[in-house]
Design a protein around this motif. Structure first.
Motif, short mmCIF file in Angstrom:
data_model
loop_
_atom_site.label_atom_id
_atom_site.label_comp_id
_atom_site.label_asym_id
_atom_site.label_seq_id
_atom_site.Cartn_x
_atom_site.Cartn_y
_atom_site.Cartn_z
N ILE A 1 0.84 -1.20 0.00
CA ILE A 1 0.00 0.00 0.00
C ILE A 1 0.87 1.25 0.00
O ILE A 1 0.58 2.24 -0.70
N HIS A 2 1.95 1.23 0.77
CA HIS A 2 2.86 2.38 0.84
C HIS A 2 3.48 2.65 -0.53
O HIS A 2 3.54 3.81 -0.98
N ARG A 3 3.94 1.60 -1.21
CA ARG A 3 4.54 1.77 -2.53
C ARG A 3 3.52 2.30 -3.54
O ARG A 3 3.83 3.19 -4.34
N LEU A 4 2.31 1.76 -3.49
CA LEU A 4 1.27 2.22 -4.41
C LEU A 4 0.90 3.67 -4.13
O LEU A 4 0.74 4.48 -5.05
N ARG A 5 0.79 4.01 -2.86
CA ARG A 5 0.42 5.38 -2.49
C ARG A 5 1.48 6.38 -2.94
O ARG A 5 1.16 7.48 -3.41
N ARG A 6 2.76 6.02 -2.84
CA ARG A 6 3.83 6.93 -3.26
C ARG A 6 3.77 7.19 -4.76
O ARG A 6 4.01 8.32 -5.21
N ILE A 7 3.44 6.16 -5.53
CA ILE A 7 3.32 6.36 -6.98
C ILE A 7 2.13 7.26 -7.29
O ILE A 7 2.22 8.19 -8.11
N LEU A 8 1.01 7.02 -6.62
CA LEU A 8 -0.19 7.82 -6.87
C LEU A 8 0.00 9.27 -6.43
O LEU A 8 -0.58 10.19 -7.02
N MET B 1 -2.92 11.72 -6.65
CA MET B 1 -3.99 10.81 -6.26
C MET B 1 -3.66 10.04 -4.98
O MET B 1 -4.29 9.03 -4.68
N GLY B 2 -2.68 10.50 -4.24
CA GLY B 2 -2.29 9.78 -3.04
C GLY B 2 -3.38 9.71 -1.99
O GLY B 2 -3.43 8.77 -1.19
N ASP B 3 -4.27 10.71 -1.98
CA ASP B 3 -5.32 10.73 -0.96
C ASP B 3 -6.47 9.79 -1.29
O ASP B 3 -7.42 9.69 -0.51
#
Length: 286
Positions: free
Chosen positions: A230-237, A242-244
């Motif tokens: 989830i952390h890796r995906l959130r950093r990309i978004l 779109m991180g939020d």
């Protein structure tokens, strides 16, 4: 008597295997139907009660029930539905029949299921030719209708491009996500995590849910590895603003928030209304 015993044992084992295969098939259909996310467009009030009871018996629960064509597209978008269940008015299928309008409204990628009171072969052919994917009748065989619904659901899950939000599109076959036409740098695992979340908007997904989803794709991880994904995906978004979209729910899991579908200021109110609305339908049609 002793010589006949192996044949008895073999016969019992064969019956057990056949029973296991049939049970697996039923379970597989049930799991597939859980992914049938439909908005019910009710244009025949006389059929609503029996139609809902029939859908519940088949294992399908509409996300929302609307009675106006103009509301249909908005609710499909809001709840990320992959299909519309149409209860059409009685009458011939002509140029003004709502099946044509619904298909034109939702486009070719979403499923269109039509519910009739009686199984009329001629009318079924006309409805399918008009844009319907499957036709269900109240007097039809339940097992066959469940299998047809499951087949439609699998086809919808394998669609090439799925709009996940206003600017985000997912290509399931290529395992690629596009934001405003630009591909996101995602590994297969991160794409599957993103796809899993956007297909279950506003729903809290636990680490065990992610593990089960990845295991079904042949990737086995521990629940403790979920926060890292989830952390890796959130950093990309975050790089694309779109991180939020990924919201952490304390001690429970993660939720995909789509502000285009549900304004954050209205989310709790809308969720409450949706729950009460479906409870009301269950109470009146059970």
């Amino acid at each position: 008597m002793i010589l006949a015993l192996p044949h008895v044992v073999w016969g019992a084992r064969k019956l057990w295997v056949l029973w296991g295969l049939s049970t697996l098939s039923v379970q597989s259909i049930g799991q597939t139907l859980n992914q049938f996310r439909a908005v019910l467009l009710d244009l025949d009030a006389d059929l609503t009660r029996d139609g809902l009871r029939h859908l519940y018996a088949l294992g399908v629960e509409p996300l929302r029930i609307v009675d106006d064509l103009s509301q249909c597209q908005a609710h499909v978008r809001r709840f990320s539905a992959n299909a519309v269940v149409l209860v059409p008015p009685s009458g011939p299928v002509d140029a003004h029949h709502p099946v044509l309008a619904v298909r034109a409204l939702i486009g070719p990628d979403l499923g269109l299921c039509i519910v009739l009171r009686e199984n009329l072969a001629e009318r079924e052919e006309e409805l399918l030719a008009g844009g319907g994917d499957i036709v269900l009748s109240l007097d039809g065989e339940a097992a066959r209708q469940r299998a047809r619904l499951a087949a439609l659901t699998r086809r919808l899950q394998e669609s090439v491009v799925t709009p996940a939000s206003e600017d985000l599109y997912l290509d399931s076959r290529a395992r690629q996500a596009f934001l405003e036409g630009r591909p996101l740098p995602l590994t297969d695992r991160l794409f599957w995590v993103l796809e899993f979340m956007v297909k279950h908007p506003a729903q809290v997904l636990t680490p065990e849910d992610f593990c089960a989803m990845l295991a079904a794709k042949g990737v086995h991880i521990q629940a403790l590895s979920t926060p890292n994904l989830i952390h890796r995906l959130r950093r990309i978004l975050e790089k694309y603003g779109m991180g939020d979209r990924i919201h952490s729910v304390h001690k429970r899991g993660y939720r995909w928030d789509d502000p285009d579908a549900f304004p954050s200021s209205q989310r709790s109110k809308a969720d409450k209304f949706f729950t009460v609305n479906m409870d009301w339908h269950r109470g009146n049609f059970s």
